[in-house]
Structure formats: structure tokens, C-alpha cells
Design a protein around this motif. Structure first.
Motif, mmCIF file in Angstrom:
data_model
loop_
_atom_site.group_PDB
_atom_site.id
_atom_site.type_symbol
_atom_site.label_atom_id
_atom_site.label_comp_id
_atom_site.label_asym_id
_atom_site.label_seq_id
_atom_site.Cartn_x
_atom_site.Cartn_y
_atom_site.Cartn_z
ATOM 1 N N ASP A 6 50.278 34.542 64.880
ATOM 2 C CA ASP A 6 49.060 34.008 66.531
ATOM 3 C C ASP A 6 50.632 33.645 67.453
ATOM 4 N N TYR A 7 51.019 34.179 68.164
ATOM 5 C CA TYR A 7 52.273 34.025 68.821
ATOM 6 C C TYR A 7 53.196 32.964 68.745
ATOM 7 N N TYR A 8 51.937 32.468 69.730
ATOM 8 C CA TYR A 8 52.256 31.016 69.911
ATOM 9 C C TYR A 8 52.950 29.525 68.464
ATOM 10 N N GLU A 9 52.664 30.199 67.207
ATOM 11 C CA GLU A 9 52.233 29.998 66.111
ATOM 12 C C GLU A 9 53.716 30.227 65.599
ATOM 13 N N VAL A 10 54.348 31.561 66.107
ATOM 14 C CA VAL A 10 55.031 32.642 65.674
ATOM 15 C C VAL A 10 56.514 31.519 66.331
ATOM 16 N N LEU A 11 56.554 31.206 67.322
ATOM 17 C CA LEU A 11 57.545 30.567 67.607
ATOM 18 C C LEU A 11 57.608 29.539 68.163
ATOM 19 N N GLY A 12 56.201 28.099 67.312
ATOM 20 C CA GLY A 12 56.638 27.225 67.362
ATOM 21 C C GLY A 12 56.263 26.282 68.186
ATOM 22 N N VAL A 13 55.727 27.091 69.624
ATOM 23 C CA VAL A 13 54.950 25.670 70.330
ATOM 24 C C VAL A 13 53.497 26.281 70.832
ATOM 25 N N SER A 14 53.173 25.095 71.783
ATOM 26 C CA SER A 14 51.776 24.702 71.887
ATOM 27 C C SER A 14 51.464 25.782 72.927
ATOM 28 N N ARG A 15 49.865 26.042 72.985
ATOM 29 C CA ARG A 15 49.434 26.656 74.108
ATOM 30 C C ARG A 15 50.136 26.215 75.487
ATOM 31 N N SER A 16 50.287 25.495 75.871
ATOM 32 C CA SER A 16 50.008 24.228 76.797
ATOM 33 C C SER A 16 52.074 23.979 77.388
ATOM 34 N N ALA A 17 52.783 25.007 76.399
ATOM 35 C CA ALA A 17 54.298 24.898 76.267
ATOM 36 C C ALA A 17 54.551 25.272 78.147
ATOM 37 N N THR A 18 55.716 24.782 78.292
ATOM 38 C CA THR A 18 56.340 25.619 79.395
ATOM 39 C C THR A 18 57.208 27.119 79.357
ATOM 40 N N ALA A 19 57.329 27.289 80.568
ATOM 41 C CA ALA A 19 58.346 28.867 80.154
ATOM 42 C C ALA A 19 59.623 28.657 79.214
ATOM 43 N N GLU A 20 60.483 27.029 80.199
ATOM 44 C CA GLU A 20 61.059 26.760 79.426
ATOM 45 C C GLU A 20 61.754 27.011 78.297
ATOM 46 N N ASP A 21 60.219 25.229 77.865
ATOM 47 C CA ASP A 21 59.993 25.978 75.579
ATOM 48 C C ASP A 21 59.865 26.865 75.352
ATOM 49 N N VAL A 22 59.481 27.609 76.122
ATOM 50 C CA VAL A 22 59.014 29.248 74.877
ATOM 51 C C VAL A 22 60.838 29.933 74.719
ATOM 52 N N LYS A 23 61.500 29.453 76.181
ATOM 53 C CA LYS A 23 62.820 30.436 75.871
ATOM 54 C C LYS A 23 64.300 30.061 74.577
ATOM 55 N N ASN A 24 63.514 28.134 74.682
ATOM 56 C CA ASN A 24 64.483 27.586 73.774
ATOM 57 C C ASN A 24 63.886 27.921 73.003
ATOM 58 N N ALA A 25 62.465 27.949 71.700
ATOM 59 C CA ALA A 25 61.995 28.041 70.801
ATOM 60 C C ALA A 25 61.965 29.799 70.374
ATOM 61 N N PHE A 26 62.790 30.319 71.487
ATOM 62 C CA PHE A 26 63.343 32.282 70.686
ATOM 63 C C PHE A 26 64.038 32.043 70.543
ATOM 64 N N ARG A 27 65.135 31.052 71.193
ATOM 65 C CA ARG A 27 67.001 31.053 70.992
ATOM 66 C C ARG A 27 66.951 30.487 70.299
ATOM 67 N N SER A 28 65.795 29.347 69.496
ATOM 68 C CA SER A 28 66.667 29.251 67.946
ATOM 69 C C SER A 28 66.277 30.123 67.173
ATOM 70 N N LEU A 29 64.467 30.271 67.000
ATOM 71 C CA LEU A 29 64.789 30.977 66.179
ATOM 72 C C LEU A 29 65.202 32.835 66.113
ATOM 73 N N ALA A 30 65.560 32.882 66.996
ATOM 74 C CA ALA A 30 66.554 34.279 67.061
ATOM 75 C C ALA A 30 67.673 34.206 66.520
ATOM 76 N N ARG A 31 68.282 33.080 66.635
ATOM 77 C CA ARG A 31 69.764 32.924 66.055
ATOM 78 C C ARG A 31 69.773 33.091 64.018
ATOM 79 N N LYS A 32 68.220 32.515 63.725
ATOM 80 C CA LYS A 32 68.326 31.981 62.698
ATOM 81 C C LYS A 32 68.192 32.825 62.492
#
Length: 375
Positions: A6-32
């Protein structure tokens, strides 16, 4: 073919996550997981998975299509992609049914319990903590039920009203006339967004989501013998599940700091030890440091540089077992770079007794054998 997560599981965010939450999660995982930084075998695949998930969840239209149709509902244009669906999937996606004149029992319910996303972090350990184990306190930041409304999303003292558009079902049906006949389309209720209820007074803390971001402290037991890169799993400490589903897990990646003297190879501890030429020639009994304190080591006369002594049971514990590795002590013979007059005189006297003949060491049998095979 591996099952997509599930895409939400991949980024580690809830389905109610804001656009900013999604962006921050992506940046952290992309660096890792960037392949230029992470050399793990699956880093490139994880990086592609993260990019794919972000490409969908960062686009409002694609995200809406994904929420409605799942993986088969999004393509590069963010619209339902029917090329990868069979006939029943197309009918279900378009009309909410697998045939004519009725509602499809195979259609997935929006209220199906879903497991929460996994979370992860890194934890630094000293060399000794990794060898002997430790109790460490960590902080986990995750979504939890709102402390104000208890997860209902409604302001305390108020009650959500049943949606009059869908009568609490979360879905509405529309009849379409097609060349195949009358077909029923089932869509998410536009009034309540599929909840079945209307929040007349959303909770002032969570703004109606029923969740709030919290940081909790947990104590984690580090077993003796862990190594750099090992992971510890904390069950059900990740993101909360949806519709009564279980929480995700929390994964801790361990980072072990180097030691000033010791190195590690598997369950063995390595130590380089310098002795002087007199100790090497005449022998001696010396103190050798270990992680359990100093021990006595007998250096026999004529010890050569590079000789390795094994101290049994002075290494790293084997995970989940009572055994321990060894400490391997490599002897280095130090040649003095400056001498007192007395030391120089004594060495000159010793040198006269030993002669000046230079011995040429013959090549070993294994060296000759290697040459024979290499041509």
C-alpha cells in the motif's frame, strides 16, 4: 511477482496525512534509500517503490483515484487504468458491480480493516552496549486516537449526524443507461466522503480526523551480540490500523560506534598489541585488555611479528545463545627508533654475537604451486 505494498504504508503515513506530511515522509525515505547512499541489495527497489508511492500520493487527482480504485486505478495520468483490469474489474470500477441489474458482492468494502503502516528509526550504541546488550529508551512519533474526542472526530458533547444523502452507508448508487442495458454505479458519497456520518462540530484538536500526532517513550531491550545494521522489531508500535485493523510495527536499525582499541569480526574481537624486541626474543607475561578486564598472556621466547594468540570466550556473545567468540591478539614487535647510549651499546654487543649473515627465505610450497597453476 512480489505483491505491491500500500502506498501509504510505503511512505509510513496515515490515509488522512496532509500533503506536507507526505512530502516530509518522502524526503526522509528518499535520503535513506538513495542508491548512491544506501548500498543494501534492495535499496534501489525500495527507492523506486518510494518514488512510485510519492508520485501518486503527492498528486491530488492520482491520490483520489488511488483511494477509490486502488493500484489498478492509477497510471501516469492519475486516471483509472483499465488496461490491467479484467472485465469484472472494469465493471466493478465503473459501475460498482460484476454484472447487470444488481450489486456486486465482490466489491471491496471501504470499511475493511487495514493494518497500519510500519515506522522506523536508527539507534546509536556504544561498542560495549552492542556486545553485552542494554536497555535503551526511545521516542516514537506516530498517530494515535485523539485525546480530546477519543477518535470519533466530533467535538466532545456533540454527536455526528447520520448522512442523509447515503443514509449512513457511505455510498450512493446511480443508474446509468448504456447500450448494454441499465447498470448501477456505486460511488463514494460526496456529502460525507464515505464516512456515513456528518461531523456537525469537528473536534478542535484533530479537526475531525480522529487522530493526533504524539510522541511516546518506550524502553527497548538490546540483546547481547547485536551488530551494526541489525534491526529490532517492536510489534504493534507503528501507525494505527484503520477500521479496527492492527497497528503496524516499529523497526529500529542499530548503529554501533567504533571502539578505540577493539575491532570486530563476526563474534571475534580483534586487538593489535605492541611488544618490544626483548619481550619477543626472551618471552614475557603481559597484561592484555579485554572487554571483561585485563587478563594475563604468556609470550613465549622467540615470538615472531604477526603471531596471533586466541583468548577463548573473550569475544562477542552469539545471539540468543550462551556461547561467546574469542579475542584474537595480534603481536606487533616494535623496533625502537631512538636508543640511549647504554641501549645502543648493549644491542651492538648482541649483534656481534649473532653475526652479520643475511638469510634469504625460500618461497613456500604454496607459492610454487600457485605459480604452476597460473602458468
Amino acid at each position: 511477482m512480489a505483491t505491491k505494498r500500500d502506498y501509504y504504508e510505503v511512505l509510513g503515513v496515515s490515509r488522512s496525512a496532509t500533503a506536507e506530511d507526505v512530502k516530509n515522509a518522502f524526503r526522509s525515505l528518499a535520503r535513506k534509500y538513495h542508491p548512491d547512499v544506501n548500498k543494501e541489495p534492495d535499496a534501489e527497489e525500495r527507492f523506486k517503490e518510494i518514488n512510485e508511492a510519492y508520485g501518486v500520493l503527492s498528486d491530488p487527482e492520482k491520490r483520489a483515484a488511488y483511494d477509490r480504485y486502488g493500484f489498478s486505478g492509477v497510471n501516469t495520468n492519475g486516471m483509472p487504468d483499465f488496461s490491467s483490469m479484467d472485465l469484472s474489474d472494469i465493471l466493478e470500477g465503473l459501475f460498482g458491480m460484476g454484472g447487470f441489474g444488481g450489486f456486486s458482492s465482490s466489491r471491496r468494502s471501504r470499511n475493511t480493516p487495514r493494518r497500519g503502516a510500519d515506522l522506523s528509526s536508527k539507534l546509536k550504541l556504544t561498542f560495549e552496549e552492542a556486545v553485552f546488550g542494554a536497555e535503551k529508551e526511545i521516542e516514537i512519533t506516530r498517530d494515535e486516537k485523539c485525546s480530546t474526542c477519543g477518535g470519533t472526530g466530533a467535538e466532545p458533547g456533540t454527536t455526528p449526524a447520520t448522512c442523509q444523502t447515503c443514509k449512513g452507508q457511505g455510498e450512493v448508487r446511480q443508474v446509468h443507461q448504456t447500450f448494454l442495458g441499465s447498470m448501477v454505479q456505486v460511488i463514494t458519497c460526496p456529502e460525507c466522503q464515505g464516512r456515513g456520518q456528518i461531523l456537525t462540530s469537528p473536534c478542535h484538536t484533530c479537526r475531525g480526523s480522529g487522530l493526533e500526532r504524539k510522541t511516546v517513550k518506550k524502553t527497548v531491550s538490546i540483546p547481547a551480540g547485536v551488530d551494526n545494521g541489525n534491526q529490532i522489531r517492536m510489534m504493534n508500535e507503528g501507525q494505527p490500523g484503520a477500521n479496527g485493523g492492527p497497528n503496524g510495527n516499529y523497526y529500529i536499525e542499530l548503529e554501533v560506534a567504533p571502539h578505540k582499541y577493539f575491532r570486530r569480526r563476526g563474534t571475534d574481537i580483534l586487538l593489535d598489541l605492541d611488544i618490544n624486541i626483548a619481550q619477543a626474543a626472551l618471552g614475557d607475561e603481559i597484561n592484555v585488555p579485554t572487554l571483561n578486564g585485563d587478563v594475563k598472556l604468556r609470550i613465549p621466547p622467540g615470538t615472531q611479528p604477526g603471531r596471533v594468540f586466541r583468548l577463548k570466550e573473550k569475544g562477542v556473545p552469539v545471539l540468543q545463545r550462551s556461547e561467546r567468540g574469542s579475542q584474537l591478539v595480534t603481536i606487533n614487535v616494535q623496533v625502537p627508533t631512538s636508543l640511549t647510549d647504554q641501549q645502543e651499546a648493549l644491542l651492538q654487543q648482541l649483534g656481534k654475537t649473532m653475526g652479520t649473515e643475511v638469510k634469504i627465505q625460500e618461497r613456500s610450497f604454496f607459492d610454487k604451486l600457485k605459480d604452476a597453476f597460473s602458468g
